[in-house]
Each structure stands twice: as C-alpha cells, then as structure tokens.
Design a protein around this motif. Structure first.
Motif: not given
Ligand code: MN
Length: 274
Positions: A47, A49, A91, A93
C-alpha cells in the motif's frame, strides 16, 4: 475498532468523531494486545503513503517490512521504525514468517506524523532503531522512560524529526509521579497502555485504552500512577497548514491529492518486486 490491511483489528483513538487530527498528529493505531494462534497473524500488504511519516513501535510480536525502493527490515519488541514517506513509498507491513507460523503475543503502535508543506515531497527515508539504541532512564522514584523522540529525565532521543516532536514511553510504579517539561505551544496527548493514572489537573483518572489531550498553554505534564502504569506521552509543534487527506495520502490541497492518486495508479511511486 477498525479493520486494517488484510483485516486485523486495531484500536484507533485518533482520528475520532469530529477530531480529524491533533496537529501535527494524524492517526494513532494500537495493534493488540492479543494472543495470536499459529497462522492467525495478519498484516498490511502493498500500500502507498505520501506526505507524512509513520512511526511504528512494537512491544510484542515481530513484523517485517519491504518497500518500493528495495528497503526491507524487521521490527522486534522495543524497536522503532520512523518512516518518512515524503514523496511516496509503497510498502508492505507483514508479520515476520516465523512469528506468523508460531503465533504469540502481539502488541504495537503506529503513529502518523504530518509533514510541513516544504517537506511533503522529500525523499523517502527510514530510521530503523533497535530497542537497545533507544535511550532508557530510570530514576529512584519508580519512573522509567524510553525516549523515542525529544528529551526526558536528562536523556535525548537518537531519532531525527522534521519538526519538533516528543514521543516518550513512561513506565511508572503505583504511587509514583513524574513532571515532564513540555515545550511551549506543543499539542500534547497521553495514551494509557496499561493501568490507571491521573494527568495534570484533569479530574478523572484515565485507564488503559484512553487518550488524554492537553491544552497547549502549559509548560509541563504531571503524571501520577494510580496503579502500575504504562503510558505514551506524545507531543509536537502544530504545523497550522491546510490539510487535504485521502486514505494514505495527506497533502495541503485537493489538487495535490489528485496528483498523488495519479502518481500511485500510474506506477510513479514504484512497485515492490519480490
Ligand atoms: Mn503503511
């Protein structure tokens, strides 16, 4: 509670209701604490940012991240990752593989810190700080503090921030008290991780999962532990700039948000190649 990523539950004290931000803080998520069964751990796959920073602080469990610039790393208990998304990263996570396989206790925090207009398109940057590099001070009065950003009990953080930020994790024995100086004009809040505490002049005691916000006209925050207490004390100088926000993009204008969506969709923020 909110569902994130692949569907893991987070407690999100900020934003809340009409409170869209607590300038310069955009979001606080608490992941867990929970006991995960083998194979049950979930994460947030690829996703984007843009325009702000994400600060991940793990207390239990292990995560790994991977991004569109080829960076990757692992977060273990006590570690902090201060990621400046700036112009944009994509990135993932995810729970670390072995932790996902075995399961176990998971507990952590992610804070979103807004960037000033002049730094929103900065080059993405990571500060991955291992637990043992985070300054810890313990005084004889039963107060311990981990200094993630800013200063406390004579110790200074090792992490650099774009604007003045304070991020402290206090562990205070029942009955003990601390008066933490707070720079002028900071917006400051406390988030109770465990136990119960009294905060400055607030009449009510705050408990686990509750957030206490302070006016920005004081010069210190006083914390008295009613039981053994774990609390995050977070503050920063407000940016006082216009905000345009859409999911993982936080900019100053609607046009900049539109641009971020286009850049993401056309692949200009990159891709994760495994
Ligand atoms: Mn994130």
């Amino acid at each position: 509670m909110t569902l994130e990523g692949e569907g893991f539950l987070v407690h999100r004290p900020l934003p809340q209701g009409n409170l869209r931000q607590f300038d310069p803080f955009l979001l606080l998520d608490e992941m867990g604490p929970m006991e995960l069964a083998p194979g049950e751990a979930k994460g947030a796959p690829d996703h984007p940012h843009r325009g702000f920073e994400t600060v991940t602080y793990m207390l239990a469990g292990r995560f790994e991240h991977r991004d569109s610039q080829g960076n990757s790393g692992r977060l273990e208990p006590g570690d902090v990752q201060w990621m400046t998304a700036g112009a944009g990263v994509i990135h993932s996570e995810m729970p670390e593989k072995e932790f996902a396989r075995t399961g176990g206790r998971m507990h952590g925090f992610q804070l979103w810190v807004n960037l000033p207009k002049k730094d929103k398109m900065a080059r993405p940057k990571y500060q991955d700080v291992r637990a043992e590099k985070i300054p810890v001070v313990e005084n004889k009065d039963g107060v311990k503090v981990r200094v993630i950003a800013g200063e406390a009990l004579g110790a200074k953080a090792v992490i650099d921030t774009h604007t003045p930020i304070m991020y402290l994790h206090f562990t205070i024995k029942a009955g003990a008290r601390v008066a933490q100086p707070v720079p002028k004009n900071y917006n400051v809040f406390a988030y109770v991780v465990e136990g119960e505490g009294a905060f400055s002049t607030a009449k009510r005691v705050a408990k686990r999962g509750q957030m206490v916000m302070f006016g920005n006209d004081g010069d210190e925050v006083e914390i008295t532990a009613k039981t053994d207490l774990d609390v995050l004390l977070i503050g920063g100088l407000p940016l006082n700039e216009p905000m345009a926000r859409y999911g993982p993009f936080v900019m100053n204008t609607k046009e900049e948000i539109q641009q971020a969506i286009e850049d993401y969709q056309s692949g200009r923020m990159g891709k994760i190649i495994v």
